[in-house]
Design an enzyme around this catalytic site. Structure first.
Site, PDB file in Angstrom:
ATOM      1  N   ALA A  91       0.872  -1.188   0.000  1.00 48.63           N
ATOM      2  CA  ALA A  91       0.000   0.000   0.000  1.00 48.63           C
ATOM      3  C   ALA A  91       0.900   1.225   0.000  1.00 48.63           C
ATOM      4  O   ALA A  91       2.059   1.161   0.417  1.00 48.63           O
ATOM      5  CB  ALA A  91      -0.903   0.012   1.227  1.00 48.63           C
ATOM      6  N   ASP A  92       0.352   2.323  -0.485  1.00 47.54           N
ATOM      7  CA  ASP A  92       1.106   3.573  -0.447  1.00 47.54           C
ATOM      8  C   ASP A  92       0.857   4.326   0.857  1.00 47.54           C
ATOM      9  O   ASP A  92       1.747   4.995   1.372  1.00 47.54           O
ATOM     10  CB  ASP A  92       0.747   4.430  -1.662  1.00 47.54           C
ATOM     11  CG  ASP A  92       1.127   3.713  -2.946  1.00 47.54           C
ATOM     12  OD1 ASP A  92       2.300   3.331  -3.057  1.00 47.54           O
ATOM     13  OD2 ASP A  92       0.252   3.485  -3.793  1.00 47.54           O
ATOM     14  N   LYS A 102      -3.696   3.167  -2.840  1.00 48.36           N
ATOM     15  CA  LYS A 102      -2.854   2.242  -3.581  1.00 48.36           C
ATOM     16  C   LYS A 102      -2.771   2.684  -5.042  1.00 48.36           C
ATOM     17  O   LYS A 102      -3.567   3.484  -5.490  1.00 48.36           O
ATOM     18  CB  LYS A 102      -3.437   0.825  -3.516  1.00 48.36           C
ATOM     19  CG  LYS A 102      -3.213   0.167  -2.154  1.00 48.36           C
ATOM     20  CD  LYS A 102      -3.770  -1.243  -2.093  1.00 48.36           C
ATOM     21  CE  LYS A 102      -3.289  -2.175  -3.167  1.00 48.36           C
ATOM     22  NZ  LYS A 102      -1.825  -2.289  -3.327  1.00 48.36           N
ATOM     23  N   GLY A 104       0.434   3.367  -6.586  1.00 46.95           N
ATOM     24  CA  GLY A 104       1.710   4.015  -6.905  1.00 46.95           C
ATOM     25  C   GLY A 104       2.445   3.265  -8.013  1.00 46.95           C
ATOM     26  O   GLY A 104       3.165   3.854  -8.814  1.00 46.95           O
ATOM     27  N   GLU A 111      -5.500  -4.798  -8.673  1.00 41.40           N
ATOM     28  CA  GLU A 111      -5.337  -5.019  -7.223  1.00 41.40           C
ATOM     29  C   GLU A 111      -6.689  -4.993  -6.518  1.00 41.40           C
ATOM     30  O   GLU A 111      -6.961  -5.794  -5.625  1.00 41.40           O
ATOM     31  CB  GLU A 111      -4.411  -3.953  -6.629  1.00 41.40           C
ATOM     32  CG  GLU A 111      -2.977  -4.103  -7.097  1.00 41.40           C
ATOM     33  CD  GLU A 111      -2.062  -2.984  -6.644  1.00 41.40           C
ATOM     34  OE1 GLU A 111      -0.849  -3.210  -6.651  1.00 41.40           O
ATOM     35  OE2 GLU A 111      -2.539  -1.901  -6.293  1.00 41.40           O
TER      36      GLU A 111
HETATM   37  C1  A5P Z   1       0.906  -0.904  -6.999  1.00 40.15           C
HETATM   38  O1  A5P Z   1       0.050  -0.401  -7.956  1.00 40.15           O
HETATM   39  C2  A5P Z   1       0.616  -0.303  -5.681  1.00 40.15           C
HETATM   40  O2  A5P Z   1      -0.701  -0.312  -5.247  1.00 40.15           O
HETATM   41  C3  A5P Z   1       1.524  -0.850  -4.617  1.00 40.15           C
HETATM   42  O3  A5P Z   1       0.936  -1.882  -3.900  1.00 40.15           O
HETATM   43  C4  A5P Z   1       1.869   0.256  -3.718  1.00 40.15           C
HETATM   44  O4  A5P Z   1       2.236   1.322  -4.566  1.00 40.15           O
HETATM   45  C5  A5P Z   1       3.004  -0.076  -2.771  1.00 40.15           C
HETATM   46  O5  A5P Z   1       4.172  -0.171  -3.497  1.00 40.15           O
HETATM   47  P1  A5P Z   1       5.561  -0.368  -2.781  1.00 40.15           P
HETATM   48  O6  A5P Z   1       5.507  -1.647  -2.056  1.00 40.15           O
HETATM   49  O7  A5P Z   1       6.541  -0.383  -3.934  1.00 40.15           O
HETATM   50  O8  A5P Z   1       5.787   0.817  -1.903  1.00 40.15           O
END
Ligand code: A5P
Length: 238
Positions: A91-92, A102, A104, A111
């Site tokens: 998650a972001d 989410k 990022g 997802e």
């Molecule tokens: C992917 O689209 C995102 O939802 C990721 O789950 C979220 O950005 C977390 O990414 P990191 O684990 O790279 O921080």
């Protein structure tokens, strides 16, 4: 000589590896996307190779699918399943009510689809992702390419500060090309200079705009949250 792992990655790896221990023989597993999910998939491959555990999986992105496939994890077509035993994803941001931002990594739509058919979505994060208020991280919103400029202006008429995500330079791409999701769509990243005070209302307003496919707000989806720390320990929020 191996490079030392940065503290944030130690935290992400600790969370990802702890989540792999929740996977049991016969499970159908949703694989998340991102740098934390990478560590989960890495540990899952290792766990399956070194024990008698046989699992199958569905991935939330081409990236995660490729990693799992290379590691020998059998992948299912999403259209052949109705329920997943568990999905493990990053998650972001996540707040005290387990509301999340989410996307990022651009995989928010897949997802959310996988999370919505999972008996449990286990969220794996480093401690920096725990927030009091959502919105410091820009909210990703997936939009269809048709009339995308019009969709962006309608988003911004809501008072949002949105802009299209662009591909990273040096990616064999023309400078300024728009980022394209695995679904062939674009992403608008919305900045909230003061944080987002009403995530549900904002989500409803965004989703009422034709052309918006999905937002990166995830409500009522997170189950256990595994938080990794830079010294390698983890905490589980039940
Ligand atoms: C992917 O689209 C995102 O939802 C990721 O789950 C979220 O950005 C977390 O990414 P990191 O684990 O790279 O921080």
């Amino acid at each position: 000589m191996n490079q030392p792992i940065p503290p944030k990655d130690i935290a992400k790896r600790a969370a990802g590896h702890a989540a792999a221990k929740l996977i049991h023989d016969g499970m159908l597993v949703g694989l998340g996307t991102g740098s934390t999910a990478f560590y989960f998939i890495e540990a899952l491959i290792e766990r399956c190779a070194s024990s008698n555990i046989k699992i199958s999986a569905v991935a939330t992105s081409e990236r995660s699918a490729a990693q799992a496939k290379a590691g020998g994890i059998p992948l299912y077509d999403i259209n052949k399943v109705t329920t997943l035993d568990i999905t493990v994803d990053g998650a972001d941001e996540i707040d005290h009510q387990k509301r999340m931002i989410k996307g990022g990594g651009g995989a928010l739509l897949r997802e959310k689809i996988l999370a919505s058919i999972s008996r449990e979505m286990v969220v794996i994060i480093d401690k920096e992702k725990l927030v009091d208020q959502l919105g410091i991280f820009p909210l990703p919103v997936e939009v269809v390419p048709f009339a995308h400029q019009l969709t962006l202006s309608r988003i911004n008429k809501l008072g949002c500060h949105g802009s299209f995500r662009r591909k990273k330079n040096g990616d064999n791409t023309t400078l300024n090309e728009l980022y394209v999701t695995d679904n062939g769509n674009y992403i608008v990243d919305i900045a909230f200079p003061q944080g987002c005070h009403s995530p549900e209302q904002t989500n409803n307003a965004l989703k009422s705009i034709p052309g918006v496919v999905e937002t990166g707000f995830f409500f009522h989806l997170a189950g256990r949250v595994i938080v990794g720390y830079p010294d390698g320990h983890i905490k589980i929020i039940p």
